[in-house]
Every structure is written in structure tokens, then in C-alpha cells.
Design a protein around this motif. Structure first.
Motif, PDB file in Angstrom:
ATOM      1  N   ASN A   1      53.558  42.583  36.327  1.00  0.00           N
ATOM      2  CA  ASN A   1      53.928  43.861  35.678  1.00  0.00           C
ATOM      3  C   ASN A   1      53.604  43.837  34.183  1.00  0.00           C
ATOM      4  OD1 ASN A   1      54.761  45.297  37.821  1.00  0.00           O
ATOM      5  ND2 ASN A   1      56.943  44.845  37.587  1.00  0.00           N
ATOM      6  N   LYS A   2      53.975  42.732  33.548  1.00  0.00           N
ATOM      7  CA  LYS A   2      53.730  42.568  32.103  1.00  0.00           C
ATOM      8  C   LYS A   2      52.243  42.702  31.807  1.00  0.00           C
ATOM      9  CE  LYS A   2      56.842  39.578  29.548  1.00  0.00           C
ATOM     10  NZ  LYS A   2      56.976  38.202  29.061  1.00  0.00           N
ATOM     11  N   LEU A   3      51.470  41.996  32.639  1.00  0.00           N
ATOM     12  CA  LEU A   3      50.016  42.006  32.447  1.00  0.00           C
ATOM     13  C   LEU A   3      49.451  43.411  32.591  1.00  0.00           C
ATOM     14  CD1 LEU A   3      48.391  38.962  34.242  1.00  0.00           C
ATOM     15  CD2 LEU A   3      48.088  39.701  31.897  1.00  0.00           C
ATOM     16  N   SER A   4      49.874  44.088  33.654  1.00  0.00           N
ATOM     17  CA  SER A   4      49.293  45.421  33.871  1.00  0.00           C
ATOM     18  C   SER A   4      49.728  46.373  32.763  1.00  0.00           C
ATOM     19  CB  SER A   4      49.616  45.946  35.274  1.00  0.00           C
ATOM     20  OG  SER A   4      50.883  46.505  35.299  1.00  0.00           O
ATOM     21  N   LYS A   5      50.964  46.177  32.235  1.00  0.00           N
ATOM     22  CA  LYS A   5      51.408  47.041  31.132  1.00  0.00           C
ATOM     23  C   LYS A   5      50.560  46.796  29.865  1.00  0.00           C
ATOM     24  CE  LYS A   5      55.324  48.834  28.839  1.00  0.00           C
ATOM     25  NZ  LYS A   5      56.584  48.587  28.241  1.00  0.00           N
TER      26      LYS A   5
ATOM     27  N   ASP B   1      47.231  48.333  30.348  1.00  0.00           N
ATOM     28  CA  ASP B   1      47.350  49.803  30.189  1.00  0.00           C
ATOM     29  C   ASP B   1      47.403  50.185  28.711  1.00  0.00           C
ATOM     30  OD1 ASP B   1      47.303  50.244  32.837  1.00  0.00           O
ATOM     31  OD2 ASP B   1      49.449  50.692  33.070  1.00  0.00           O
ATOM     32  N   GLN B   2      48.272  49.454  27.969  1.00  0.00           N
ATOM     33  CA  GLN B   2      48.456  49.779  26.545  1.00  0.00           C
ATOM     34  C   GLN B   2      47.156  49.574  25.769  1.00  0.00           C
ATOM     35  OE1 GLN B   2      51.733  47.639  24.824  1.00  0.00           O
ATOM     36  NE2 GLN B   2      53.058  49.423  25.019  1.00  0.00           N
ATOM     37  N   LEU B   3      46.495  48.465  26.084  1.00  0.00           N
ATOM     38  CA  LEU B   3      45.233  48.169  25.398  1.00  0.00           C
ATOM     39  C   LEU B   3      44.208  49.268  25.660  1.00  0.00           C
ATOM     40  CD1 LEU B   3      44.650  44.375  25.905  1.00  0.00           C
ATOM     41  CD2 LEU B   3      44.692  45.606  23.743  1.00  0.00           C
ATOM     42  N   PHE B   4      44.152  49.665  26.904  1.00  0.00           N
ATOM     43  CA  PHE B   4      43.216  50.701  27.320  1.00  0.00           C
ATOM     44  C   PHE B   4      43.515  52.014  26.580  1.00  0.00           C
ATOM     45  CE2 PHE B   4      41.735  53.793  30.596  1.00  0.00           C
ATOM     46  CZ  PHE B   4      40.395  53.484  30.484  1.00  0.00           C
ATOM     47  N   GLU B   5      44.803  52.337  26.563  1.00  0.00           N
ATOM     48  CA  GLU B   5      45.237  53.574  25.909  1.00  0.00           C
ATOM     49  C   GLU B   5      44.919  53.529  24.406  1.00  0.00           C
ATOM     50  OE1 GLU B   5      49.252  54.289  26.853  1.00  0.00           O
ATOM     51  OE2 GLU B   5      49.240  56.282  25.961  1.00  0.00           O
ATOM     52  N   TYR B   6      45.264  52.387  23.789  1.00  0.00           N
ATOM     53  CA  TYR B   6      45.056  52.278  22.361  1.00  0.00           C
ATOM     54  C   TYR B   6      43.574  52.339  21.994  1.00  0.00           C
ATOM     55  CZ  TYR B   6      45.124  50.777  17.602  1.00  0.00           C
ATOM     56  OH  TYR B   6      44.939  50.740  16.260  1.00  0.00           O
ATOM     57  N   SER B   7      42.753  51.618  22.791  1.00  0.00           N
ATOM     58  CA  SER B   7      41.331  51.597  22.434  1.00  0.00           C
ATOM     59  C   SER B   7      40.716  52.988  22.599  1.00  0.00           C
ATOM     60  CB  SER B   7      40.559  50.553  23.223  1.00  0.00           C
ATOM     61  OG  SER B   7      40.734  50.781  24.593  1.00  0.00           O
TER      62      SER B   7
ATOM     63  N   GLY C   1      53.198  44.635  20.397  1.00  0.00           N
ATOM     64  CA  GLY C   1      52.918  45.243  19.097  1.00  0.00           C
ATOM     65  C   GLY C   1      51.949  46.400  19.147  1.00  0.00           C
ATOM     66  N   LEU C   2      51.819  47.027  20.318  1.00  0.00           N
ATOM     67  CA  LEU C   2      50.885  48.157  20.429  1.00  0.00           C
ATOM     68  C   LEU C   2      51.608  49.494  20.504  1.00  0.00           C
ATOM     69  CD1 LEU C   2      48.210  46.847  22.954  1.00  0.00           C
ATOM     70  CD2 LEU C   2      47.798  47.579  20.621  1.00  0.00           C
ATOM     71  N   GLY C   3      52.879  49.462  20.920  1.00  0.00           N
ATOM     72  CA  GLY C   3      53.631  50.703  21.163  1.00  0.00           C
ATOM     73  C   GLY C   3      53.653  51.643  19.972  1.00  0.00           C
ATOM     74  N   LEU C   4      54.023  51.121  18.772  1.00  0.00           N
ATOM     75  CA  LEU C   4      54.112  52.004  17.602  1.00  0.00           C
ATOM     76  C   LEU C   4      52.727  52.389  17.076  1.00  0.00           C
ATOM     77  CD1 LEU C   4      57.160  50.674  15.534  1.00  0.00           C
ATOM     78  CD2 LEU C   4      57.027  52.662  17.025  1.00  0.00           C
ATOM     79  N   ALA C   5      51.756  51.507  17.285  1.00  0.00           N
ATOM     80  CA  ALA C   5      50.380  51.846  16.873  1.00  0.00           C
ATOM     81  C   ALA C   5      49.897  53.050  17.672  1.00  0.00           C
ATOM     82  CB  ALA C   5      49.468  50.657  17.075  1.00  0.00           C
ATOM     83  N   ILE C   6      50.244  53.073  18.963  1.00  0.00           N
ATOM     84  CA  ILE C   6      49.861  54.220  19.804  1.00  0.00           C
ATOM     85  C   ILE C   6      50.587  55.480  19.316  1.00  0.00           C
ATOM     86  CG2 ILE C   6      50.080  55.181  22.158  1.00  0.00           C
ATOM     87  CD1 ILE C   6      49.488  52.346  23.211  1.00  0.00           C
TER      88      ILE C   6
END
Ligand code: ADP
Length: 498
Positions: free
Chosen positions: A322-326, A329-335, A460-465
Motif C-alpha cells: 500500500n505504501k509503495l503504491s501510494k 501515485d503521489q510521484l506520478f501526480e506531482y510530476s 514529503g510530497l503531500g504539501l508540494a502537491i
């Protein structure tokens, strides 16, 4: 140094020289023609003034003693022959004519007056005008020996024994013409040679000076460009507004600024990419290693493990997946957000309703953590104009963080308030808070507050998004936080007027 001499190509120098030679020759020829024209005019006018009384003198001096006509009415050729030869011996340039009152030529030593000779006459208009003005005006009259040509003359009227007529003296006769045109040719030949020498000299001088002046600024700019090309990125043309080729200088400076700006951007993108790879590989490695370990244990000790242990191991494996897929997902969204591939589709929607939905979604998690998650003033319905799915994503990240960093028995409150033309959304928690010195950086990617009390709980991606989503809505998000008291994240969205 050798490079600097090539500021102008030899072809351009040649063209410039040719232009100069042409211009100077043109100037020279115009000068000669204009001077020649006026010198001739000046000569003619002076000569006519000087000799204005010449015809009068002939009448006064010669016709007192002898009549110009014989008794039978014919011309006194003997008198005229002597008279004209005398005069023309003194001044070879003149030609004397006897005219009747209509302008017809009665006699002249320079014309053939045989029986078969055609009758000739000159126009009376210039003669009468000359006599009326006492020879003070510059007038040109007909030349009997060169019909169609106009010459300076002297003229006077006589009335002897009832016979009227004129003495008409052409002051630039054929002899004069011959001598003058001969001299003129020589004069022009001399002048021509001198003009060529002078022209070459001046062309060389003017050409050299012009090329030097022209290339002065060019040399400066070329030098700067070369410095830039060799790697001195600070090289700029100083005071471009003072340059003769201001536009060129400014364009180079602007171009250099753009190149340096792009280089900086590329460098920062490159840095981000390297950072991303380092972080991603690190973040991926930990859950992957855990997964690998548990799966290997499950495989090897399949028979010796109890059912409970197997369940426990599978639960841990599932959590890591789950952690990995999240993270992915976040990386994909951010990029996607960073590459500006996302265009917000703005529409009116109820932010209150969205908040209700999200609170319902996180209720289970909040209850598990014994956190009171609620919406303040839930009755008031606020409409905003924004991209609903992006705003949902931002709110979700903020609520998740609030729940993550708030210990049990804490509170997470969402409040929505209409403020003028905006709706203010505030997510407040009673959690650990964020140290003041860390607050300006928490929206940066991979920024996580290192805290002894809390273990690392995200990537550390949540707030960047969240920050990127705010940028897309031309708004900003602020954080108010006190360590150990809690944090508030506040942002505005444009209210939708119904
Ligand atoms: P993470 O995935 O680590 O939560 P975020 O970008 O969402 O990454 O947040 C960056 C950092 O900001 C977090 O690591 C955390 O230290 C801090 N932070 C964010 N929200 C809160 C909050 N509500 N309370 C305290 N600290 C927070």
C-alpha cells in the motif's frame, strides 16, 4: 587579435568602399558641373555689362562722318568692311551685324551676302528688351552663324536719313567659341585628373574613418559575444543605450539573459531530477526490502510458521505494498503537476458539500486515532469557482496530514467562511505543530520536518502537491503553527456568485 580584425568581412569592406567612391565621384562631378555652369553665367553677364555700350559707340563715332547707306539705298559696304574688320581685329571674339528695323540682316563680314545667299534675320524681342533697359539686364539673343543657339550681345538703334535699323554685336562669336571650347576641354582634363587623385585620397580617408567608426561599437559587441561564447556568462554590453547600434546591443544582452535564465532553469530541473531519483530509490528501497524479507521468510518457513504468524507477515506485506503504491501515485501526480500537464477545469461547486464528503471518508481513520474530526458551521453552504477534483486532492492531503500529526484525543477542525469575494478554508489541528524555522520550507518537495517525537510518516510530497494546486488556482496557502499546540493551513478560493 586576429579574430577581432574580422569584425567586417572583406566583402562588406569592398561594398562600403565602392559606395564611398561612387558617392564622392558623384559629388565631384556635380561640383564641377555646377561650378562650370555658374562660372560661365558669371562670365557672360560681366562681358555683356562691360560691352553694353559697344553698339552705341559704333553708331555715335562711325555714323557721324559717314552714312551706313549709299545714295541708292544699298549698304555702304566699304564703310562696314573697314569698321567690322577694325573691330574684330581688336576683339576676335565679336561679330558685328547691320539689321533693318524688322531684324533682317542687311550686312556682315562674317556671312555670305552673295545673290544666292538666303535671307537671314534675328529675333527683335531680346534686342528691344536690351535697349529699353540700357543694357543693364542679362539677355541672350540669336546667333546668326549658329541658328538655335543663344548668345550674349550688344545692340543699339539708329535712324539716319529716315532709315531705321540696328547695330547688333554678338559678343561670343565663332572664334571665341573655338578658343573657349578648346580651353574648356583642357581645363576639364586637368580638373578630371586632379578630381580622380583627390577622390581616391578622400575615399581612402573617409572609408577608413567610417569603417573605424562603424566597427567601433561592433568590435565591442563582437568582443562581448566572444567572451560569452568562451564561457563568461556574465559578459554583457555595458551601457547599451549609449551604443550606436543600441538595438543590437540590447538584443544581445536580452539574449544572454534568456540563455543564462534557461541554463539556470535546466540546472535546477537537473538538480530536482537527481534529487528525485535519489529520494525515490531510497523511498522505494525500504518497503521493497521489507517486502522481499517477509516474502522470502514466508516461502522458506512455510511449514514451520503458525497460521497467526503467516497472517501477521501477510498484513505487513500488504501494508508495504500500500505504501509503495501510494508513493508511486503521489510521484506520478506531482510530476504531472510539475510538468504543467494539468489544466484546471474550473466550475462552480459547493465546498461545504465536498468537505462533508471528505469528513465522512476520513471518519473511520479519525475514530481509530481517537481524533475529533468535524466541520465548523456545517449549515452554511458556500459555493466556489474552482477545479473540484484538484481542490478535493488538496483538502485530502491537508486532512491526512492533520490526522497524521495529531496525537490521540486531539481535534481537527475544518472551517469554511465567506470573506468578501472569496471563501476562506481553514484546516486546524491540535497536533505537534511545525517549528517556526521550518515553516517556510514545508511546501517544498521532499521537505519533512525531522522530529524526534514523530517518526517519519510520509514522503514529503503531500504539501508540494497542495502548493502546485494552489498555483493553478492563482491563490496561496499559509501556515500558522506553534510547536506542541497545533497548526492551521489557510487558503482562499474565489466565491461563486449565484
Ligand atoms: P509528508 O508526506 O511527510 O506528510 P508533506 O509534504 O505532506 O509530506 O508535509 C511535509 C512536512 O510538513 C511533514 O513531514 C511534516 O513534518 C510537516 N507537516 C505537514 N502538515 C503538518 C501538520 N498538520 N502538523 C504538523 N506538521 C505537519
Amino acid at each position: 587579435m586576429s579574430n577581432q580584425q574580422k569584425t567586417l568581412t572583406p566583402r562588406l569592406v569592398k561594398k562600403l568602399w565602392l559606395v564611398f567612391v561612387f558617392l564622392i565621384l558623384l559629388m565631384g562631378v556635380s561640383y564641377i558641373v555646377i561650378t562650370g555652369y555658374f562660372a560661365n553665367k558669371y562670365y557672360q553677364e560681366t562681358t555683356q555689362r562691360l560691352n553694353a555700350e559697344l553698339a552705341n559707340h559704333v553708331i555715335e563715332e562711325k555714323f557721324q562722318s559717314a552714312s551706313p547707306f549709299l545714295e541708292d539705298g544699298s549698304v555702304n559696304k566699304a564703310l562696314f568692311g573697314d569698321l567690322m574688320h577694325d573691330m574684330m581685329a581688336v576683339n576676335r571674339g565679336i561679330e558685328v551685324y547691320l539689321l533693318n528695323k524688322t531684324g533682317q540682316i542687311l550686312y556682315s563680314v562674317v556671312l555670305d551676302h552673295g545673290d544666292n545667299a538666303p535671307e537671314q534675320s534675328v529675333s527683335l524681342a531680346p534686342i528691344t528688351s536690351f535697349i529699353q533697359n540700357d543694357g543693364k539686364d542679362f539677355v541672350l539673343g540669336d546667333d546668326p552663324r549658329n541658328p538655335g543657339e543663344q548668345k550674349i550681345f550688344s545692340a543699339a538703334q539708329f535712324n539716319i536719313d529716315g532709315r531705321e535699323g540696328y547695330i547688333y554685336i554678338v559678343l561670343e562669336g565663332v572664334e571665341f567659341q573655338l578658343v573657349s571650347s578648346n580651353l574648356l576641354g583642357q581645363y576639364f582634363a586637368k580638373l578630371g585628373i586632379r578630381a580622380v587623385i583627390l577622390t581616391t585620397f578622400f575615399t581612402a580617408l573617409v572609408g577608413l574613418l567610417s569603417i573605424w567608426f562603424l566597427t567601433k561599437n561592433l568590435r565591442l559587441i563582437t568582443g562581448t559575444i566572444r567572451r560569452f561564447q568562451e564561457g563568461d556568462l556574465e559578459a554583457r554590453v555595458e551601457n547599451p543605450e549609449k551604443s550606436d547600434i543600441e538595438v543590437f546591443a540590447k538584443s544581445f544582452n536580452d539574449m544572454a539573459d534568456t540563455i543564462v535564465g534557461n541554463l539556470d532553469k535546466m540546472k535546477s530541473v537537473d538538480l530536482l531530477r537527481r534529487e528525485l531519483i535519489a529520494n525515490v530509490s531510497h523511498d522505494l528501497r525500504t518497503p521493497l526490502a521489507v517486502l522481499k524479507g517477509y516474502i522470502e521468510t514466508l516461502q522458506m518457513k512455510r511449514d514451520s510458521l503458525t497460521e497467526n504468524e503467516k497472517q501477521e507477515y501477510l498484513k505487513i506485506t500488504h501494508g508495504n505494498v500500500n505504501k509503495l503504491s501510494k508513493l508511486i501515485d503521489q510521484l506520478f501526480e506531482y510530476s504531472k503537476l510539475e510538468a504543467e500537464q494539468v489544466t484546471p477545469i474550473k466550475e462552480p461547486f459547493s465546498i461545504t458539500e465536498l468537505s462533508h464528503d471528505l469528513i465522512a471518508k476520513f471518519k473511520v481513520l479519525a475514530d481509530q486515532k481517537k481524533i475529533d474530526l468535524h466541520l465548523e458551521n456545517p449549515k452554511e453552504n458556500s459555493m466556489v469557482f474552482a477545479d473540484v477534483s484538484l481542490v478535493e486532492r488538496a483538502l485530502q492531503n491537508l486532512i491526512e496530514n492533520a490526522l497524521k500529526y495529531t496525537p490521540a484525543n486531539g481535534k481537527v477542525t475544518l472551517s469554511i467562511q465567506r470573506k468578501d469575494k472569496n471563501v476562506e478554508i481553514n484546516i486546524t489541528d491540535t497536533g505537534n505543530g511545525i517549528p517556526i524555522n521550518e515553516q517556510p520550507f514545508i511546501f517544498d518537495r521532499y521537505k519533512q520536518v525531522v522530529n524526534k517525537d514523530t517518526k517519519k510518516q510520509g514522503y514529503g510530497l503531500g504539501l508540494a502537491i497542495v502548493k502546485k494546486i494552489m498555483d493553478l488556482h492563482d491563490t496561496t496557502i499559509t501556515v500558522l503553527s506553534k510547536p506542541r499546540e497545533g497548526s492551521s493551513f489557510i487558503f482562499n478560493l474565489p466565491a461563486y456568485q449565484i
